[in-house]
Design an enzyme around this catalytic site. Sequence first.
Site, short mmCIF file in Angstrom:
data_model
loop_
_atom_site.label_atom_id
_atom_site.label_comp_id
_atom_site.label_asym_id
_atom_site.label_seq_id
_atom_site.Cartn_x
_atom_site.Cartn_y
_atom_site.Cartn_z
CG ASN A 1 -2.09 -0.93 1.12
OD1 ASN A 1 -2.37 -1.47 0.06
ND2 ASN A 1 -2.79 -1.13 2.22
NE ARG B 1 -8.53 -1.43 -10.29
CZ ARG B 1 -7.50 -0.62 -10.53
NH1 ARG B 1 -6.50 -1.06 -11.27
NH2 ARG B 1 -7.46 0.60 -10.01
NE ARG C 1 -3.08 6.08 -10.36
CZ ARG C 1 -3.84 6.96 -9.71
NH1 ARG C 1 -4.43 6.62 -8.59
NH2 ARG C 1 -4.01 8.18 -10.20
CG HIS D 1 -14.98 3.26 -11.04
ND1 HIS D 1 -15.74 3.24 -9.88
CD2 HIS D 1 -13.84 2.58 -10.75
CE1 HIS D 1 -15.08 2.59 -8.94
NE2 HIS D 1 -13.94 2.17 -9.43
CE1 TYR E 1 -9.35 -6.62 -3.30
CE2 TYR E 1 -10.39 -5.16 -4.88
CZ TYR E 1 -9.25 -5.65 -4.28
OH TYR E 1 -8.03 -5.15 -4.64
NE ARG F 1 -10.79 -0.19 1.76
CZ ARG F 1 -10.94 -0.13 0.43
NH1 ARG F 1 -11.87 -0.86 -0.15
NH2 ARG F 1 -10.19 0.66 -0.30
CG HIS G 1 -14.39 -2.82 -3.63
ND1 HIS G 1 -15.10 -2.99 -4.81
CD2 HIS G 1 -13.42 -1.93 -3.92
CE1 HIS G 1 -14.56 -2.24 -5.76
NE2 HIS G 1 -13.55 -1.58 -5.25
#
Length: 723
Positions: A57, A409, A439, A469, A502, A598, A626
């Site tokens: 991270n 993704r 990204r 997204h 997730y 979160r 998520h």
Amino acid sequence: MAKSKSETPTINFKDPEYYFNRELSWLEFNQRVLNEAVDPRTPLLERLKFMAIFSSNLDEFFMVRVAGLKQQVEANVNKLTADGRDPSQQLTDISERLRPMILKQDQHFEEVLRGLLAEEGIHLLNYADLNVEQRTYLQNYYEDHVFPVLTPLAVDPGHPFPYISNLSLNLAVVVRQPETDDELFARIKVPKVLPRFVQLPRELGVHNKKGKPAIWTGIPLEQIISHHLEALFPGMTIQECYPFRITRNADIAVEEDEADDLLLAIQKELRKRRMGGSVVRMEIHHSAPDHVREMLSREMKLEEQNVHQITGLLGLGDLMSFMELPLPELKDKKWTAIVPPPFQRYRDTEETEGALSVEEKSESFFGEIRKSDLYVHHPYHSFSATIQEFIELAAADPKVLAIKMTLYRTSGDSPIINALINAAENGKQVAVLVELKARFDEENNIVWARKLEKSGVHVVYGIVGLKTHTKTALVVRQEEDKIHRYVHIGTGNYNPKTAKLYTDLGLFSCREALGADLTDLFNFLTGHSRQRSYRKLLVAPVSLRDRMLVLIQRERDRAKKGEKAYIIAKMNALVDPKIIQTLYEASQAGVEIDLIIRGICCLRPGVEGVSENIRVISIIGRFLEHSRIFYFYNNGEEELYIGSADWMQRNLDRRIEAVVPIDDPNIFQDLKNILEIMLSDNRQAWELQPDGHYLQRQPGENEEVRSTHEILMQMALQSSTVT
């Protein structure tokens, strides 16, 4: 419940005291991740995993967030954030906040986890700990496997300072020339093609103090190299050797308006990323003397605040490799996602294997969605038996005419991609929007975009200036009476790997309004549509922001009338100042607000006269939270939404997002129950304090432990027995 307030004091909500800094709030999130590595209740190998996640991270944080701040400083951009900090102040505060966290990680691994690992027969040794037989084995290993791939790079008037790649682990070596007594410097890159932690043969393993034989014994690769430097510098005297690691700016900037071909433009930027931008951080062993550290800092143009001295191992992200050890007793109990009851009814069993044709399976699957809306909750519910099956059956079903999807993704070996290719080969109309600007997944997405195009899929790369997204899929099916449109609208990516890690929600529906809305949305994404209104969906950047503000303000107005008013919002991040201000106004009016955030939260809860009715918790555990859920009491006519958007400027203004209302009463109640489980959590929940720090909830004496993830796993198992 707080008393309603017909009159509220005038407060300047732009005052920086009402906002937490985004970057510092993110560091607080990573502190909570680190706590999972420190918490003795976490299984031992899972503690190593959280150590690794904490480090990974931070790598991304420096590559993107710190890199962006440094660029602003270099460009003399002094714009203040909502909390009143300019870029230079943020960099200073990040450095001050981060150093004790890194020290905590470093010390805990060296002083606690190494010992606990040894008690379990896992011995990560230092070179000084090795006996003669072990050193002999590593001498041979070095000569056979390591030495041939090493390339020492000298630094002197004839050899300029070498380029050092992003996230590389290196050795800074100082050697002395015997004839002249001159000190020379060289850099050795620790090769990534070899294991970071080299395992010794079982017969050379050590026994712990209790006589337990070694399960794994090994040593860091850089220590093997550092103790065999003579072979690289024959005739020289080895003076010093210190490991260091660097992080570079890895963000991608594409001028879409000037790019004739977005795919080619992204590929060009990826080549730049592989070379790497400017150095934004150096980690170096604390034993390195000032002159070595200063020389490296000078060559890489680093200020002292971006140099971190580490007392133990560098690059603890590599600890993730220990999760591969076959030691289930040292890990979380294995979880196997269940197939939700509505999706069980048509599936083959051992007795009926192969008895159902594709047409029969497809008819049963889509028939269940026609009966009523269905929802899935990953990783508790199986991805392969629900979303993946949805696309695979659509690809094979002769009645399906078209499939449209957004892909932000997905995994490198995605069955979703293969199903879309099969659909195109079966003559169906297939359109996929691939977000090339996701990204660190740009390269992967380019590979699959080209493969999809070659198979005949219509691939679109999005809208200039906006990231796509949203997580949506549309299947158009010709049935006896008419064409039906089946939709999936979710909170997570169409990725079977992350669906195991997730927590995400997805809605399946055959409602006409939703089918029409997704048709309009895909026309907007793939064509020249300027769609500005939707029947059910809240779409960013068109209507989502305004509608969310209206829903919050409606609760505020109810509270002002003395009526019960309540909001629950669950998301990954809360940053948007306008949303925060509106929540403050609602709190002032007496609205009770529970936020489950979160990660980043820039709202300051518990401020008297402003946010005393707002509570913020963060759920951290074995799964990454998520999903996004938004609940509004609405005077008893409750409303609940799920979707892909956080309350951040980028989601509301610069991305294509979709949020869907939950109309089915059974699904509504299930999702509300999930929120209530999280709000009552006393194991994984952390409460945000008015000063910006978080306190972890602890069960009281004789109080039952309530862990969100454990409860939801048990509920899923119980539901799987329902027929």
